[in-house]
Motif scaffolding. Structure first.
Motif, PDB file in Angstrom:
ATOM      1  N   LYS A   3       0.840  -1.206   0.000  1.00 30.25           N
ATOM      2  CA  LYS A   3       0.000   0.000   0.000  1.00 30.25           C
ATOM      3  C   LYS A   3       0.869   1.247   0.000  1.00 30.25           C
ATOM      4  O   LYS A   3       1.977   1.251   0.515  1.00 30.25           O
ATOM      5  N   LYS A   4       0.333   2.330  -0.583  1.00 27.72           N
ATOM      6  CA  LYS A   4       1.111   3.563  -0.517  1.00 27.72           C
ATOM      7  C   LYS A   4       1.002   4.149   0.887  1.00 27.72           C
ATOM      8  O   LYS A   4       0.031   3.918   1.598  1.00 27.72           O
ATOM      9  N   VAL A   5       2.058   4.862   1.265  1.00 29.87           N
ATOM     10  CA  VAL A   5       2.090   5.446   2.608  1.00 29.87           C
ATOM     11  C   VAL A   5       1.978   6.956   2.468  1.00 29.87           C
ATOM     12  O   VAL A   5       2.929   7.623   2.108  1.00 29.87           O
ATOM     13  N   ARG A 229       5.885   3.821  -3.065  1.00 33.04           N
ATOM     14  CA  ARG A 229       5.517   3.742  -1.649  1.00 33.04           C
ATOM     15  C   ARG A 229       5.170   5.114  -1.079  1.00 33.04           C
ATOM     16  O   ARG A 229       4.466   5.225  -0.083  1.00 33.04           O
ATOM     17  N   ALA A 230       5.739   6.159  -1.699  1.00 32.93           N
ATOM     18  CA  ALA A 230       5.446   7.523  -1.233  1.00 32.93           C
ATOM     19  C   ALA A 230       4.223   8.104  -1.924  1.00 32.93           C
ATOM     20  O   ALA A 230       3.896   9.272  -1.732  1.00 32.93           O
ATOM     21  N   GLY A 231       3.574   7.294  -2.773  1.00 33.04           N
ATOM     22  CA  GLY A 231       2.353   7.757  -3.443  1.00 33.04           C
ATOM     23  C   GLY A 231       2.621   8.692  -4.611  1.00 33.04           C
ATOM     24  O   GLY A 231       1.736   9.466  -5.004  1.00 33.04           O
ATOM     25  N   MET A 232       3.827   8.633  -5.175  1.00 31.08           N
ATOM     26  CA  MET A 232       4.135   9.504  -6.316  1.00 31.08           C
ATOM     27  C   MET A 232       3.560   8.894  -7.598  1.00 31.08           C
ATOM     28  O   MET A 232       3.268   7.705  -7.657  1.00 31.08           O
ATOM     29  N   LYS A 233       3.432   9.765  -8.624  1.00 31.47           N
ATOM     30  CA  LYS A 233       2.841   9.313  -9.892  1.00 31.47           C
ATOM     31  C   LYS A 233       3.677   8.224 -10.551  1.00 31.47           C
ATOM     32  O   LYS A 233       4.887   8.161 -10.379  1.00 31.47           O
ATOM     33  N   LYS A 234       3.012   7.432 -11.379  1.00 32.59           N
ATOM     34  CA  LYS A 234       3.689   6.369 -12.119  1.00 32.59           C
ATOM     35  C   LYS A 234       4.800   6.964 -12.982  1.00 32.59           C
ATOM     36  O   LYS A 234       4.631   8.043 -13.551  1.00 32.59           O
ATOM     37  N   GLY A 235       5.924   6.298 -13.046  1.00 37.42           N
ATOM     38  CA  GLY A 235       7.029   6.807 -13.855  1.00 37.42           C
ATOM     39  C   GLY A 235       8.004   7.661 -13.057  1.00 37.42           C
ATOM     40  O   GLY A 235       9.100   7.968 -13.516  1.00 37.42           O
ATOM     41  N   LYS A 236       7.603   8.065 -11.843  1.00 41.60           N
ATOM     42  CA  LYS A 236       8.501   8.877 -11.009  1.00 41.60           C
ATOM     43  C   LYS A 236       9.527   7.988 -10.303  1.00 41.60           C
ATOM     44  O   LYS A 236       9.266   6.816  -9.990  1.00 41.60           O
ATOM     45  N   LEU A 237      10.703   8.568 -10.047  1.00 43.62           N
ATOM     46  CA  LEU A 237      11.782   7.863  -9.365  1.00 43.62           C
ATOM     47  C   LEU A 237      12.172   8.667  -8.126  1.00 43.62           C
ATOM     48  O   LEU A 237      12.143   9.904  -8.161  1.00 43.62           O
ATOM     49  N   ALA A 238      12.513   7.972  -7.059  1.00 40.78           N
ATOM     50  CA  ALA A 238      12.806   8.701  -5.814  1.00 40.78           C
ATOM     51  C   ALA A 238      13.847   7.974  -4.966  1.00 40.78           C
ATOM     52  O   ALA A 238      14.064   6.769  -5.100  1.00 40.78           O
TER      53      ALA A 238
END
Ligand SMILES: [Zn+2]
Length: 247
Positions: A3-5, A229-238
């Motif tokens: 789940k996203k956090v 996991r941080a709920g960022m948009k698809k395609g994003k990198l973190a």
């Protein structure tokens, strides 16, 4: 776990960080863990320095080099990697690879590095073990994370800790915050635009990753998972960190 956090914050540069110091155990640690963040900071004009505790003389390659030769190679690789993400200020403390403990002597050396760079932000490794991934918690990483936190508080700000440093001209300095890599992030840095620089930096560690296939794919999938996991948009990198207020 899948789940996203929503409680994970997204880093937004507000100008409050002008100087940063990265303290890690081995050459290549910063590039696996936080080079995308370093590149993001240097793009904003932040002055970033590295303090590398060992020179990786026990690093995992099967060459027949001596310890001294291996150290020299790995320092050169780390120096080239740093350049890829805008960092030219590196200090190598040359502790023996694989034998780091959070001793008073190491605290003193990290205190000296902090008082030299005078950072607003220190990025280091988590002293807490990551039970999901054994490689993240090399004993040297745990030791460097612990020694660095002890140096940030109380040593670096305390004039009575290591008074000889004050006599040598290293004045007390208070670090505002620490970002710990590796365990339970509560903040992510969007590295979508700096991912290629991170990969270029990592590739500079030829003795470690030279022949490894699928490195970019692996790196991308880790960064994607952190973003997801941080709920960022698809395609994003973190890249993720546990932010600790230290002031
Ligand atoms: Zn390492």
């Amino acid at each position: 776990m899948s789940k996203k956090v929503p409680s994970i914050a997204k880093f937004k540069y507000d100008g409050s960080i002008t100087r940063a110091l990265v303290v890690v155990a081995h050459p290549d640690d910063v590039d696996f863990g936080s080079a995308g963040t370093v590149a993001t900071l240097t793009k904003h004009g932040v002055n970033v320095a590295y303090c590398i505790v060992t020179s990786g003389d026990a690093g995992g390659d099967d060459s027949t080099h001596t310890k001294e030769e291996r150290s020299a190679i790995r320092e050169a690789e780390q120096t080239a990697a740093a350049k890829e993400v805008g960092v030219t200020n590196l200090a190598f403390l040359r502790w023996p690879d694989g034998q780091v403990e959070p001793t008073l002597m190491l605290r003193k050396e990290i205190t000296r590095a902090i008082r030299t760079q005078k950072p607003d932000l220190v990025i280091t490794q988590s002293p807490e073990r990551n039970w999901e991934r054994i490689y993240a918690s090399h004993p040297d990483h745990l030791a460097v994370g612990e020694a660095t936190l002890r140096a940030v508080y109380p040593d670096a700000r305390n004039p009575h800790a290591f008074p000889e440093l004050v006599r040598e001209g290293f004045k007390p300095h208070t670090v505002d915050e620490v970002w710990l890599g590796g365990v339970a992030p509560n903040m992510v840095v969007d590295i979508t635009k700096t991912f290629d620089l991170k990969y270029a930096a990592l590739r500079r560690h030829v003795s470690q990753v030279g022949s490894r296939k699928g490195l970019k794919k692996m790196l991308r999938s880790w960064s994607k998972e952190t973003a997801r996991r941080a709920g960022m948009k698809k395609g994003k990198l973190a890249e993720g960190f546990r932010v600790v207020a230290t002031n």
